[in-house]
Design an enzyme around this catalytic site. Sequence first.
Site, PDB file in Angstrom:
ATOM      1  N   GLU A   1       0.815  -1.228   0.000  1.00  0.00           N
ATOM      2  CA  GLU A   1       0.000   0.000   0.000  1.00  0.00           C
ATOM      3  C   GLU A   1       0.843   1.270   0.000  1.00  0.00           C
ATOM      4  OE1 GLU A   1      -3.332   0.046   2.707  1.00  0.00           O
ATOM      5  OE2 GLU A   1      -3.875  -1.997   2.199  1.00  0.00           O
TER       6      GLU A   1
HETATM    7  C1  LIG Z   1       3.622  -9.591   0.714  1.00  0.00           C
HETATM    8  C2  LIG Z   1       3.123  -8.640  -0.326  1.00  0.00           C
HETATM    9  C3  LIG Z   1       1.757  -8.512  -0.550  1.00  0.00           C
HETATM   10  C4  LIG Z   1       1.308  -7.701  -1.587  1.00  0.00           C
HETATM   11  N1  LIG Z   1      -0.036  -7.675  -1.878  1.00  0.00           N
HETATM   12  C5  LIG Z   1      -0.446  -7.038  -3.013  1.00  0.00           C
HETATM   13  C6  LIG Z   1      -1.803  -7.154  -3.455  1.00  0.00           C
HETATM   14  O1  LIG Z   1      -2.639  -7.805  -2.813  1.00  0.00           O
HETATM   15  N2  LIG Z   1      -2.153  -6.544  -4.594  1.00  0.00           N
HETATM   16  C7  LIG Z   1      -1.266  -5.817  -5.325  1.00  0.00           C
HETATM   17  O2  LIG Z   1      -1.647  -5.305  -6.358  1.00  0.00           O
HETATM   18  N3  LIG Z   1       0.023  -5.669  -4.934  1.00  0.00           N
HETATM   19  C8  LIG Z   1       0.449  -6.270  -3.797  1.00  0.00           C
HETATM   20  N4  LIG Z   1       1.759  -6.161  -3.394  1.00  0.00           N
HETATM   21  C9  LIG Z   1       2.684  -5.361  -4.178  1.00  0.00           C
HETATM   22  C10 LIG Z   1       3.174  -4.108  -3.436  1.00  0.00           C
HETATM   23  O3  LIG Z   1       2.218  -3.110  -3.520  1.00  0.00           O
HETATM   24  C11 LIG Z   1       4.517  -3.711  -4.081  1.00  0.00           C
HETATM   25  O4  LIG Z   1       5.465  -4.648  -3.630  1.00  0.00           O
HETATM   26  C12 LIG Z   1       4.930  -2.323  -3.713  1.00  0.00           C
HETATM   27  O5  LIG Z   1       4.138  -1.405  -4.390  1.00  0.00           O
HETATM   28  C13 LIG Z   1       6.409  -2.042  -4.042  1.00  0.00           C
HETATM   29  O6  LIG Z   1       6.727  -2.454  -5.328  1.00  0.00           O
HETATM   30  P1  LIG Z   1       8.075  -3.273  -5.599  1.00  0.00           P
HETATM   31  O7  LIG Z   1       8.129  -4.357  -4.587  1.00  0.00           O
HETATM   32  O8  LIG Z   1       8.082  -3.655  -7.020  1.00  0.00           O
HETATM   33  O9  LIG Z   1       9.229  -2.255  -5.287  1.00  0.00           O
HETATM   34  P2  LIG Z   1       9.817  -1.114  -6.252  1.00  0.00           P
HETATM   35  O10 LIG Z   1       8.689  -0.352  -6.847  1.00  0.00           O
HETATM   36  O11 LIG Z   1      10.795  -1.728  -7.162  1.00  0.00           O
HETATM   37  O12 LIG Z   1      10.538  -0.158  -5.233  1.00  0.00           O
HETATM   38  C14 LIG Z   1      11.864  -0.393  -4.750  1.00  0.00           C
HETATM   39  C15 LIG Z   1      12.227   0.652  -3.723  1.00  0.00           C
HETATM   40  O13 LIG Z   1      12.290   1.948  -4.326  1.00  0.00           O
HETATM   41  C16 LIG Z   1      11.445   2.853  -3.636  1.00  0.00           C
HETATM   42  N5  LIG Z   1      10.838   3.769  -4.605  1.00  0.00           N
HETATM   43  C17 LIG Z   1      10.232   3.459  -5.774  1.00  0.00           C
HETATM   44  N6  LIG Z   1       9.836   4.582  -6.397  1.00  0.00           N
HETATM   45  C18 LIG Z   1      10.193   5.617  -5.609  1.00  0.00           C
HETATM   46  C19 LIG Z   1      10.082   7.039  -5.707  1.00  0.00           C
HETATM   47  N7  LIG Z   1       9.503   7.637  -6.744  1.00  0.00           N
HETATM   48  N8  LIG Z   1      10.605   7.785  -4.732  1.00  0.00           N
HETATM   49  C20 LIG Z   1      11.196   7.212  -3.660  1.00  0.00           C
HETATM   50  N9  LIG Z   1      11.335   5.888  -3.513  1.00  0.00           N
HETATM   51  C21 LIG Z   1      10.843   5.104  -4.470  1.00  0.00           C
HETATM   52  C22 LIG Z   1      10.390   1.982  -2.964  1.00  0.00           C
HETATM   53  O14 LIG Z   1       9.850   2.625  -1.827  1.00  0.00           O
HETATM   54  C23 LIG Z   1      11.218   0.759  -2.588  1.00  0.00           C
HETATM   55  O15 LIG Z   1      11.886   1.008  -1.386  1.00  0.00           O
HETATM   56  C24 LIG Z   1       2.225  -6.955  -2.348  1.00  0.00           C
HETATM   57  C25 LIG Z   1       3.589  -7.064  -2.085  1.00  0.00           C
HETATM   58  C26 LIG Z   1       4.045  -7.900  -1.108  1.00  0.00           C
HETATM   59  C27 LIG Z   1       5.519  -8.026  -0.893  1.00  0.00           C
END
Ligand SMILES: Cc1cc2nc3c(=O)[nH]c(=O)nc-3n(C[C@H](O)[C@H](O)[C@H](O)COP(=O)(O)OP(=O)(O)OC[C@H]3O[C@@H](n4cnc5c(N)ncnc54)[C@H](O)[C@@H]3O)c2cc1C
Length: 655
Positions: free
Chosen positions: A419
Amino acid sequence: MYKFIFNKIKKIIPKISETEIIALKSGGTSIDRYIFEGKMNYKQLFSPIKKNILSKNTENELNSLLKLTGENNVYPNNKINDIMKELGNRGFLSMIIDKKYGGNRMSIELQSQILSKISSYNPSLAVVTMVPNSLGPAELLQHYGTDDQKKYFLPKLSTGEFIPCFGLTGPNNGSDAVGEIDEGVVEKINNKIKIKISLNKRYITLAPISNLIGIAFKLKDPENLLKNNKKGITVALIQNSQPGLLLETYHNPNNAGFPNGTIKGNIIIDPEQVIGGEKNIGEGWKMLMECLAVGRGVSLPATANGSSKFITQTIKYYINSRKQFNMYIGDMESVKEKFIDMYINTWIIHTSVKLTNNILDSGKTPSVITAIMKQQTTERARTILNNGMDIYAGSGICVGENNFFTKFYNASPVGITVEGSNTLTRGLIIFGQGLNKSHPYIFPLFENIQENNLYEFKKNFNNLIKNIINNYLCLINPIPNLINKNKSQHRLEKNTLKFSILSNFVAILGGKIKQKQMISGNMADILSNIYLAYSLIWHHHHFKSNNILKEECIEYLMQDAEYKINLIISNYPIPFFKLLLYPIKTNIKYKNLEDKNKLYTFIINNEELNEILNNDIFYKGTVLEKLINLSKLDKSSKDYKLLYEDIIKVGEYKL
Ligand SMILES: Cc1cc2nc3c(=O)[nH]c(=O)nc-3n(C[C@H](O)[C@H](O)[C@H](O)COP(=O)(O)OP(=O)(O)OC[C@H]3O[C@@H](n4cnc5c(N)ncnc54)[C@H](O)[C@@H]3O)c2cc1C
């Protein structure tokens, strides 16, 4: 002169994409507006609250459910379907669904109490309870569904016949959720309009056991087949029987023990499957952002609340039973220091969750406050967990019956990541959205410039300048605003003025703020600390809660806020304005360390606080129950010795 300023500001205004504008416009404001103005509106802060107590019946249902499911992970687990049925039958899967659809709708505060209690005992069970009650099919259907969709799906979601999940993210769209999202193309197939979608989603909670799946995708209509010519991010519902849909693999998020997996395949759906029907094509991002504005302020803070209370209470008893060097470890200052930090953060989570629930229950949808709560509570819960684990030491590291840490340690990063991952929420969203949403004049000025409205611009600009001057004057002359207050409230109000002034100077950086995330992140922390501190004042006002602890918590938050105010001023990049900021730097007063010893004795002996924390958690059959029993025994008795030996036992496994 105004024309000159108008043109100057026009140049520094960042380019904002449509998705960002929608995100900025989603949700409303609450007391965050007063923090940006520099002066709290106590009449609003102290407006009467409704009593929210769980009925005896709900409490019994909850307690018996927890006894039934135990502390084990709910997935992989061959009882997962029975567990979901139990949750549905007891009304815990429909806490956001209206009664007229068979739901068990209840106030946010009660939902939060239930989720906190479940989280304190079984975090994996909390996740499977939380998802159907937060942003997903039920929430979206209630707000945007057609009557037919509501009548068909909501009653079945209420009973648990439909287990929902919501798929937004995939390998290439994580934080940038709609960047490279799955695409759907409108085509005519057998003379009927259809949408062909390629799905490749990952991380989707509940997907492995779900039979009603919400999907988000970018709709394209290259042949202009749709009547209303709409396109863009769209959300639709599919069932697990959907031809072409592949629900074949699951992830293992850190052994935290809940279903999470992938949604893949090539599917063809009807436009009627879009939530709200064809008219809602292209409205998906707005729908998601509006719901997220509320959602992220409830479930994740509730889980942080539950885990923190359980850990802190257990450690409180533990440090008064575990001896080393012939003394209780709680009497050692290094242990005490960590424990006090845990206690203060637990209390801050407690009061801020209560205030935020109350704001949301009043019908407000403050998107900045809910982002603060999501980031701050999950982050503070992690600090509590880490401190507690250090104190529990070997017993907290080795897996076994008395190790309650593993389950919380595994689950903690989930709340941090989902989220809106915390790094992004802190560095980009909280202060950035705060400037645009909570600040009384910045967004109006932005709109005036977009609309080339110099007349309105003048009015808003004058108001902004008046506000800044007024805040400076209040700081110099603290009468009448800052008199008759106790020490911590006085300090909080001063820092509110400083934050308000500083935020205007940071706003001058314009579009650069998006890159200057160290500034934006620290501004977010100041804003968050101030909000959390007002939650302590609010809680004390309504619940007459402990004054000593309130004062300590506010001082703790303000110390950090003042350091960060100074840090930003020292790093402010425009020399002329920097000169204007020097007067608001704080001469930080350092804490008397001896006070911590006094606070520790106070906490350990305070029965009222003990009861508040114990009431909010479930600890039957846990090590906390053993510790409480131990505390009632005569220390020289045999029973004490036996129980103590049982408590310090660590899991042993045959080679
Ligand atoms: C256990 C779990 C349950 C989940 N459940 C759902 C679900 O039910 N439905 C769903 O749709 N998704 C779900 N997700 C997905 C979740 O929303 C994403 O993992 C999350 O949005 C982060 O994306 P990413 O892991 O690809 O990280 P990335 O987007 O690759 O981010 C990597 C890092 O960079 C930082 N970052 C990225 N962009 C910026 C920016 N512009 N400025 C500063 N920092 C930045 C992030 O904060 C993070 O620390 C789930 C994920 C997990 C791990």
